[in-house]
Write an enzyme that holds these catalytic residues in place. Structure first.
Site, PDB file in Angstrom:
ATOM      1  N   PRO A   1      64.300   7.467 -16.197  1.00  0.00           N
ATOM      2  CA  PRO A   1      62.980   8.105 -16.084  1.00  0.00           C
ATOM      3  C   PRO A   1      62.695   8.522 -14.646  1.00  0.00           C
ATOM      4  O   PRO A   1      62.863   7.738 -13.718  1.00  0.00           O
ATOM      5  CB  PRO A   1      62.032   6.993 -16.551  1.00  0.00           C
ATOM      6  CG  PRO A   1      62.872   6.114 -17.411  1.00  0.00           C
ATOM      7  CD  PRO A   1      64.234   6.141 -16.795  1.00  0.00           C
ATOM      8  N   GLU A   2      62.280   9.775 -14.481  1.00  0.00           N
ATOM      9  CA  GLU A   2      61.977  10.297 -13.163  1.00  0.00           C
ATOM     10  C   GLU A   2      60.456  10.467 -13.034  1.00  0.00           C
ATOM     11  O   GLU A   2      59.707  10.017 -13.889  1.00  0.00           O
ATOM     12  CB  GLU A   2      62.706  11.624 -12.944  1.00  0.00           C
ATOM     13  CG  GLU A   2      64.225  11.533 -13.057  1.00  0.00           C
ATOM     14  CD  GLU A   2      64.872  10.775 -11.901  1.00  0.00           C
ATOM     15  OE1 GLU A   2      64.170  10.468 -10.915  1.00  0.00           O
ATOM     16  OE2 GLU A   2      66.074  10.500 -11.986  1.00  0.00           O
TER      17      GLU A   2
END
Length: 271
Positions: free
Chosen positions: A2-3
């Site tokens: 996840p960014e």
């Protein structure tokens, strides 16, 4: 992993609902990357004041202290009035009078850490090196260009490092560079004012679109209510090796940079 868009989507999914909640219990599963740093009982009866984000970290302000949450490689959060019984991949649960917040992380690279405040040594270690937030007013073109001029790396590597601007992960770096018409192997220090201006705008545009589309779901990520992200469906180069570019028709290429896959159009991104 996840960014920034995925973490921001997660934050928006429960921040308003949990604000003001009183913690009733804290449950721990298998150990995560770092220990909680405090006995779970210390958190009981505290109030959740607000939920912020710094880069890929969620910051949950409590009436006494601060929880830093990182989703790791495969983590996701759920928040609901009631959740099913936890399974083997549920490693942290905050039970409040407004609902249950639970971290699900099959690979256990995520973390939930309590610190006294953002000046605590561990908080400074985790957050102190992070660059400017790209969706904030602090991300200005002049400072961005100065940082690029001081670099000796390729522009894609600079974006991924997160020291100059935070949260531009692998997918979003490839997409922003395509929209800015910059080859990912171009040296950051050699980018002139016009290319820097285009890249600055492209970073903000790509990340803003990704947040609006719920982030990207390639493997594990889902939002707080279990919903998948959809940005990957509109990606123009990422994951499209050998497919035609939607602008010029040339075949999209893939190369390795620092053990990460980079996708680009050899015609649209000539320099």
């Amino acid at each position: 992993m996840p960014e920034l868009p995925e973490v921001e989507v997660t934050r928006r999914g429960f921040a308003d609902a949990i604000a003001g909640a009183r913690i009733r219990a804290v449950l721990l599963g298998k150990p995560l990357r770092w220990p909680l740093g405090v006995e779970p009982s210390v958190l009981v009866d505290q109030r959740v004041l607000r939920v912020r984000r710094r880069g890929k970290y969620l910051l949950v302000d409590l009436s006494a202290g601060l929880l830093l949450i990182h989703l790791g490689m495969s983590g996701s959060l759920r928040f609901a009035p009631v959740l099913p019984a936890p399974d083997a991949h549920d490693h942290f649960e905050l039970q409040t009078d407004r609902g249950v917040l639970r971290l699900h992380d099959p690979r256990r690279f995520g973390a939930v850490v309590w610190v006294q405040d953002e000046e605590a040594p561990l908080a400074r270690k985790l957050l102190g090196h992070l660059g400017v937030e790209p969706l904030s007013d602090a991300f200005d073109i002049a400072t961005f260009q100065m940082g690029l001029k001081a670099s000796r790396q390729a522009i894609k590597q600079v974006l991924l490092a997160g020291h100059l601007v935070v949260g531009v992960g692998n997918i979003y770096a490839s997409e922003a560079l395509f929209r800015a018409r910059i080859r990912p192997t171009a040296m950051a220090a050699r980018l002139g004012p016009e290319r820097v201006r285009r890249l600055h705008a492209a970073i903000r545009e790509v990340l803003g679109e990704a947040v609006a589309l719920g982030g990207s779901t390639l493997r594990d990520f889902s939002g707080v209510q279990g919903q998948a992200g959809h940005f990957q469906l509109s990606a123009r180069v990422y994951g499209r090796a050998d497919q035609p570019c939607g602008v010029c028709g040339a075949a999209i290429r893939m190369l390795r940079q620092g053990q990460r896959s980079t996708f680009f159009c050899p015609h649209c991104q000539r320099a």
